[in-house]
Design a protein around this motif. Structure first.
Motif, PDB file in Angstrom:
ATOM      1  N   GLU A  79       0.824  -1.218   0.000  1.00 51.36           N
ATOM      2  CA  GLU A  79       0.000   0.000   0.000  1.00 51.36           C
ATOM      3  C   GLU A  79       0.854   1.262   0.000  1.00 51.36           C
ATOM      4  O   GLU A  79       0.469   2.284  -0.579  1.00 51.36           O
TER       5      GLU A  79
ATOM      6  N   SER B  27      -7.742   0.131   5.528  1.00 52.28           N
ATOM      7  CA  SER B  27      -6.380   0.390   5.033  1.00 52.28           C
ATOM      8  C   SER B  27      -5.377  -0.417   5.828  1.00 52.28           C
ATOM      9  O   SER B  27      -5.505  -0.590   7.040  1.00 52.28           O
TER      10      SER B  27
ATOM     11  N   GLY C 199      -9.081   6.756  -0.155  1.00 46.85           N
ATOM     12  CA  GLY C 199      -8.215   5.825   0.549  1.00 46.85           C
ATOM     13  C   GLY C 199      -8.396   4.394   0.087  1.00 46.85           C
ATOM     14  O   GLY C 199      -9.362   4.059  -0.597  1.00 46.85           O
ATOM     15  N   TRP C 200      -7.447   3.533   0.498  1.00 49.05           N
ATOM     16  CA  TRP C 200      -7.452   2.122   0.144  1.00 49.05           C
ATOM     17  C   TRP C 200      -8.214   1.301   1.175  1.00 49.05           C
ATOM     18  O   TRP C 200      -8.229   1.619   2.369  1.00 49.05           O
ATOM     19  N   TYR C 201      -8.817   0.235   0.688  1.00 48.96           N
ATOM     20  CA  TYR C 201      -9.539  -0.717   1.530  1.00 48.96           C
ATOM     21  C   TYR C 201      -9.248  -2.106   0.962  1.00 48.96           C
ATOM     22  O   TYR C 201      -9.492  -2.370  -0.221  1.00 48.96           O
ATOM     23  N   TRP C 202      -8.707  -2.984   1.822  1.00 48.37           N
ATOM     24  CA  TRP C 202      -8.374  -4.342   1.381  1.00 48.37           C
ATOM     25  C   TRP C 202      -9.558  -5.258   1.637  1.00 48.37           C
ATOM     26  O   TRP C 202      -9.945  -5.495   2.791  1.00 48.37           O
TER      27      TRP C 202
ATOM     28  N   TRP D 110      -9.559   1.446  -4.033  1.00 44.45           N
ATOM     29  CA  TRP D 110      -9.406   2.849  -3.625  1.00 44.45           C
ATOM     30  C   TRP D 110     -10.636   3.595  -4.113  1.00 44.45           C
ATOM     31  O   TRP D 110     -11.002   3.506  -5.276  1.00 44.45           O
TER      32      TRP D 110
END
Length: 396
Positions: free
Chosen positions: A167, A387, A181-184, A192
């Protein structure tokens, strides 16, 4: 007596002055010896002739007793060049290395003694199989124009255990600037999304500097990726399953209200915010793909369904359904899809693109997480918790 004393004193002072200006050999004003200056010494963190050098090595070159002036690192065939920069007495590569590749590192500079020095180091990196490399596939595609709800989706064919390391090297920039923002979703998928829907006309760049980055468990990133895309006009549709109506808003204005039929009592359409994932001008719809056996009374196999827009993984579409014309606007008779006239479906198809928003209301059945691109059903605070960095500075 005073005169004689003064004369003797003057003679003695003269002798002392003369003695202070000469030595026993008669040499005047000796020059102090200066130590010789040192030549430049060049050191690298990779040994000359080394083999199986780890691909996640950041090559460095240090110059002692002088100044480095030129450093180059490239594959032996010259096809791959590794950029770097000099700060102080050290040159540092800006990228990791390619697997199974022979490299030539050349460094030059000038020592404190004023003489030029050149050093050449040759080495080979460790080879990696495809089972040791994870490939990042990106959506949207390069140059694609998408809807205001479109997330950036990165899918890895092998799991990424060290999500934080990846990331930190996954950047999304937008013009105008956009908070996101990023989210796994899993070790294989990261999304994102912006905090709010994209502004139409936004230009977005996705930069994944993942080549040879350790993913954990002996797996490395297979390559870097760069994708640029544009956000098109806003198309947001609201499907009211109770009123059997769909309102299509373009750039905030209601353009058309369409009579529809949605899922019946046994196959409710799912409530929630969905996104257009695929467009098919014509598609065969076989219930077997959703787990319905051909012996089941609910089984169907429809050939050449027109103007289909997929919005879930489980098989919900918006499409032309001339067979349910009498129910459109009056009753819900489908297996979960939104059916409408061929004319209305054709119009909607012409207005739509991937990432357009379709919001369903009025149904008692909730949309499951990750059944499609369900990003907008997650609150912003919950999204940030997905994140791998959890507020950590990505540049750290």
């Amino acid at each position: 007596m005073r005169t004689v004393g003064r004369l003797v004193t003057s003679l003695m002072l003269a002798v002392l002055v003369l003695s202070g200006c000469t030595d026993g050999g008669g040499v005047k004003n000796p020059v102090k010896a200066v130590a010789p200056k040192d030549p430049l010494t060049i050191e690298t963190n990779v040994d000359n002739g080394a083999s199986s050098v780890p691909v996640d090595t950041l090559v460095t070159v240090d110059g002692f007793d002088g100044q480095l002036s030129d450093v180059s690192l490239a594959s032996q065939d010259g096809k791959t060049k590794v950029p770097g920069d000099i700060r102080g007495v050290r040159w540092t590569a800006q990228q990791f290395l390619e697997p199974g590749t022979s490299y030539v590192l050349t460094a030059a500079g000038t020592g404190d003694d004023g003489k030029k020095v050149t050093s050449t180091t040759r080495f080979t990196t460790k080879a990696l199989s495809l089972d040791e490399q994870t490939y990042p596939a990106v959506a949207p595609l390069q140059g694609e124009t998408v809807g205001v709800g479109m997330p950036v989706i990165v899918s890895f064919d092998l799991p990424v255990k060290d999500r934080a390391a990846f990331e930190k090297r996954m950047k999304v920039t937008a013009q105008p600037a956009t908070v996101g923002g990023w989210y796994w979703l899993s070790d294989n998928t990261a999304h994102w999304r912006p905090k709010s829907y994209w502004k139409p006309g936004t230009k977005v760049s996705v930069d994944l500097a993942l080549n040879s980055v350790p993913a954990g468990d002996g797996i490395y990133g297979q390559q870097d990726q760069r994708v640029d895309f544009t956000v098109g006009r806003s198309v947001v549709s609201i499907v009211d399953t109770k009123r059997h109506r769909m309102t299509v808003k373009i750039d905030g204005k209601a353009r058309r209200t369409i009579p529809v039929s949605t899922g019946d009592a046994s196959h409710r359409s799912r409530n929630g915010t969905k996104l257009v994932m695929e467009k098919h001008e014509s598609i065969d719809m076989d219930a077997a793909t959703t787990g319905v056996d051909s012996d089941d009374p609910n089984y169907y196999n429809l050939k050449g369904v027109k103007y289909a827009l997929r919005v879930t993984n489980s098989g919900e579409f918006l499409h032309a359904a001339p067979w349910s014309a009498a129910s459109q606007g009056n009753a819900n008779v489908s297996h979960g899809c939104v059916g409408m006239s061929t004319a209305n479906a054709g119009w909607l198809f012409s207005q739509s693109k991937r990432g357009d928003v379709v919001r369903y209301v009025g149904s008692p059945r909730r949309l499951e997480p990750a059944n499609g691109w369900t990003d907008w059903n997650v609150s912003w605070s919950d999204w940030l918790e997905g994140s791998a960095l959890q507020g950590e500075d990505p540049a750290a």
